[in-house]
Design a protein around this motif. Structure first.
Motif, PDB file in Angstrom:
ATOM      1  N   SER A  47      -2.759  -8.842   7.007  1.00  0.00           N
ATOM      2  CA  SER A  47      -3.101  -9.281   8.354  1.00  0.00           C
ATOM      3  C   SER A  47      -4.444  -8.670   8.729  1.00  0.00           C
ATOM      4  N   VAL A  48      -5.266  -9.447   9.421  1.00  0.00           N
ATOM      5  CA  VAL A  48      -6.630  -9.029   9.735  1.00  0.00           C
ATOM      6  C   VAL A  48      -6.803  -8.966  11.247  1.00  0.00           C
ATOM      7  N   HIS A  49      -7.427  -7.891  11.726  1.00  0.00           N
ATOM      8  CA  HIS A  49      -7.732  -7.741  13.152  1.00  0.00           C
ATOM      9  C   HIS A  49      -8.575  -8.932  13.607  1.00  0.00           C
ATOM     10  N   PRO A  50      -8.353  -9.449  14.832  1.00  0.00           N
ATOM     11  CA  PRO A  50      -9.073 -10.644  15.294  1.00  0.00           C
ATOM     12  C   PRO A  50     -10.591 -10.557  15.181  1.00  0.00           C
ATOM     13  N   THR A  51     -11.155  -9.361  15.353  1.00  0.00           N
ATOM     14  CA  THR A  51     -12.602  -9.208  15.192  1.00  0.00           C
ATOM     15  C   THR A  51     -12.940  -8.398  13.932  1.00  0.00           C
ATOM     16  N   GLN A  52     -12.033  -8.371  13.010  1.00  0.00           N
ATOM     17  CA  GLN A  52     -12.171  -7.728  11.707  1.00  0.00           C
ATOM     18  C   GLN A  52     -12.487  -6.235  11.814  1.00  0.00           C
ATOM     19  N   ASN A  53     -11.898  -5.572  12.825  1.00  0.00           N
ATOM     20  CA  ASN A  53     -12.047  -4.114  12.933  1.00  0.00           C
ATOM     21  C   ASN A  53     -11.261  -3.399  11.847  1.00  0.00           C
ATOM     22  N   SER A  54     -10.164  -4.011  11.425  1.00  0.00           N
ATOM     23  CA  SER A  54      -9.293  -3.381  10.435  1.00  0.00           C
ATOM     24  C   SER A  54      -8.530  -4.443   9.669  1.00  0.00           C
ATOM     25  N   VAL A  55      -7.973  -4.019   8.534  1.00  0.00           N
ATOM     26  CA  VAL A  55      -7.142  -4.890   7.696  1.00  0.00           C
ATOM     27  C   VAL A  55      -5.877  -4.115   7.354  1.00  0.00           C
ATOM     28  N   ALA A  56      -4.727  -4.802   7.444  1.00  0.00           N
ATOM     29  CA  ALA A  56      -3.445  -4.163   7.138  1.00  0.00           C
ATOM     30  C   ALA A  56      -2.755  -4.899   6.001  1.00  0.00           C
ATOM     31  N   VAL A  57      -2.127  -4.130   5.127  1.00  0.00           N
ATOM     32  CA  VAL A  57      -1.338  -4.679   4.023  1.00  0.00           C
ATOM     33  C   VAL A  57       0.041  -4.022   4.046  1.00  0.00           C
ATOM     34  N   ALA A  58       1.072  -4.820   3.837  1.00  0.00           N
ATOM     35  CA  ALA A  58       2.435  -4.288   3.699  1.00  0.00           C
ATOM     36  C   ALA A  58       2.969  -4.698   2.339  1.00  0.00           C
ATOM     37  N   VAL A  59       3.510  -3.724   1.615  1.00  0.00           N
ATOM     38  CA  VAL A  59       4.165  -4.006   0.339  1.00  0.00           C
ATOM     39  C   VAL A  59       5.383  -3.101   0.261  1.00  0.00           C
ATOM     40  N   GLY A  60       6.558  -3.710   0.163  1.00  0.00           N
ATOM     41  CA  GLY A  60       7.792  -2.940   0.266  1.00  0.00           C
ATOM     42  C   GLY A  60       7.904  -2.339   1.657  1.00  0.00           C
ATOM     43  N   SER A  61       8.235  -1.064   1.725  1.00  0.00           N
ATOM     44  CA  SER A  61       8.343  -0.375   3.023  1.00  0.00           C
ATOM     45  C   SER A  61       7.049   0.325   3.399  1.00  0.00           C
ATOM     46  N   ASP A  62       6.005   0.129   2.599  1.00  0.00           N
ATOM     47  CA  ASP A  62       4.738   0.830   2.785  1.00  0.00           C
ATOM     48  C   ASP A  62       3.778  -0.012   3.623  1.00  0.00           C
ATOM     49  N   LEU A  63       3.311   0.534   4.735  1.00  0.00           N
ATOM     50  CA  LEU A  63       2.329  -0.118   5.593  1.00  0.00           C
ATOM     51  C   LEU A  63       1.005   0.615   5.450  1.00  0.00           C
ATOM     52  N   ARG A  64      -0.032  -0.103   5.018  1.00  0.00           N
ATOM     53  CA  ARG A  64      -1.332   0.497   4.745  1.00  0.00           C
ATOM     54  C   ARG A  64      -2.396  -0.177   5.612  1.00  0.00           C
ATOM     55  N   VAL A  65      -3.231   0.619   6.255  1.00  0.00           N
ATOM     56  CA  VAL A  65      -4.254   0.079   7.155  1.00  0.00           C
ATOM     57  C   VAL A  65      -5.599   0.721   6.840  1.00  0.00           C
ATOM     58  N   PHE A  66      -6.655  -0.114   6.838  1.00  0.00           N
ATOM     59  CA  PHE A  66      -8.008   0.394   6.615  1.00  0.00           C
ATOM     60  C   PHE A  66      -8.888   0.008   7.787  1.00  0.00           C
TER      61      PHE A  66
END
Length: 453
Positions: A45-64
């Protein structure tokens, strides 16, 4: 004589109970094994103005954080549990201030993206299959595996909500798994799709906690499960134009006010001719769609397509047409989830899965981005979509290390994950068939029965 009969009846009942217990134990073990083997596809999922990007795989939520070019540390002081099972849905709110994650652990967690702090943990009665945030950011809606959409209100000032805040039922699809939830661009409607081929358009009420009782329309036409929804913003349609994808290998375009089917694009057939391995069965399920802002393009992920298909939406004629297939060369990359923003000109995608069998790695994700979607100025040459290399992707090695778990991925592991992803996407929404024995076991062991007063 009477006492002997009663004693015999008690022994027979006890033996029956023991038999049931043994059968239950066997069925429970089988059910647990099936659940443990249920692969969960990676999400992006991508922030509406591309401030950040999130990835979920399994129970792990990762955000950059793309603005600060650094990994995000999630802060959860809400007092609720952390995700401990597969995350099935992640989504930013319209203005990007809120982010929601939910899944098989029956937890719905609402995050403030300013500091990435969990401001609310809501406990669902059943596993969660879809989430949506109202356009004003005051309500979070989530759907469960029994076809009920629930709504919870959030504090106006973004402060922390009470732990285990109670959700109220908003609407229901009557025992059909809801696969996708979306708010219309003007916020007037909430659209829900399900496994039984239906799309329902409901007027979002001014008092959502009292339930939604006005159905605007049904969009009927898919011949298999509906897997995903997206909206195209149109100047003359404040409610937007709805597009949907499904297990019938089509992308369809709808007028949600009347429920009219405007056009159908047979993407599965076109993908089979262009890119997919035609020997694979059920290889053309549409697994995700993403409307790319400002250019009336729709990116389509198809189960066995190594890349994405781009469709053009011609609003004056209300038609969909295939523009291009963007192939991923050199890797067995079949996207499981897509994301874009209103700025940045990029389409983000991820492939991967959790609960991988026969591998030393329990979960894997691979992130890529496609450029060439910036809004062109009049007279400028139209850009061609280009798959960025790992060094060209925003955030570079730092982003990949955070969202993938490592910068590089072993080719053998990646191939094993690709096979698992294909299986997962094929089985994700197909109705499970239960034997009479398993059906009776599930009835006896339900843990979500209402308590009688």
């Amino acid at each position: 004589m009477e006492g002997a009969k009663m004693e015999g009846a008690r022994i027979e009942e006890c033996e029956h109970d023991n038999s049931n217990t043994q059968e239950d134990a066997q069925v429970e073990e089988s059910e647990q094994n099936n659940k443990d083997m249920e692969v969960a596809p990676a999400l992006i999922s991508v922030h509406p103005t591309q401030n950040s990007v999130a990835v979920a795989v399994g129970s792990d939520l990762r955000v950059f954080n793309l603005l600060d070019n650094c990994a995000v540390t999630l802060v959860d002081e809400s007092g609720g549990a952390s995700h401990n099972d597969s995350i099935r849905c992640i989504k930013y709110g319209t203005n990007g201030k809120l982010f929601v994650s939910a899944g098989d652990d029956k937890l719905v967690k609402v995050w403030s993206t300013d500091c990435w702090r969990c401001i609310s943990t809501v406990i669902s009665e059943k596993r969660v299959s879809a989430v949506a945030v109202s356009n004003d950011g005051l309500h979070v809606c989530f759907a469960d595996k029994f076809g009920v959409v629930w709504v919870v209100d959030l504090p106006v000032d973004g402060t922390e909500a009470p732990l285990n805040k109670k959700a109220a039922p908003l609407l229901a699809h009557y025992c059909s798994i809801i696969t996708s939830l979306e708010f219309s661009p003007d916020g007037r409607f909430i659209v829900s799709a399900d496994r039984d081929f239906k799309i329902r358009v409901t007027v979002f009420p001014t008092k959502p906690l009292n339930g939604a009782h006005e159905i605007q329309s049904f969009c009927l036409g898919h011949t298999e499960f509906v897997s995903c929804l997206a909206f195209i913003c149109a100047p003359d349609s404040p409610q937007g134009i709805l597009v949907s994808g499904g297990g019938d290998s089509t992308v369809r375009m709808w007028d949600i006010i009347s429920g009219t089917l405007l056009d159908t694009c047979e993407v599965g057939a076109k993908a089979g001719l262009i890119e997919s391995d035609a020997t694979e069965a059920n290889c053309s399920t549409v697994t995700d769609i993403c409307a790319i802002p400002d250019c009336y393009l729709i990116a389509v992920a198809i189960q066995s397509l190594r890349g994405i298909m781009l469709l053009t939406c011609d609003l004056p004629s209300w038609t969909l047409s295939v523009t291009k297939v963007v192939s991923i060369t050199g890797e067995n990359f079949v996207p499981t989830s897509l994301g874009s923003s209103i700025s940045g000109g990029l389409l983000w995608m991820v492939t991967g899965a959790s609960k991988l069998q026969g591998s030393d790695i329990s979960s894997l994700s691979r992130v890529k981005a496609v450029s060439g979607f910036n809004k062109s100025s009049p007279g400028a040459r139209e850009q061609e979509p280009v798959v960025l290399t790992d060094t060209e992707i925003p955030g570079g090695a730092k982003l990949l290390e955070k969202l993938q778990g490592s910068i590089s991925i072993d080719e053998k592991v990646f191939l094993a994950a690709a096979d698992a992803v294909k299986t997962a996407m094929c089985n994700l929404l197909i109705k499970k068939q239960y034997t009479d024995e398993k059906r009776e076991f599930r009835k006896r062991t339900r843990n979500d029965k209402k308590n009688t007063q």
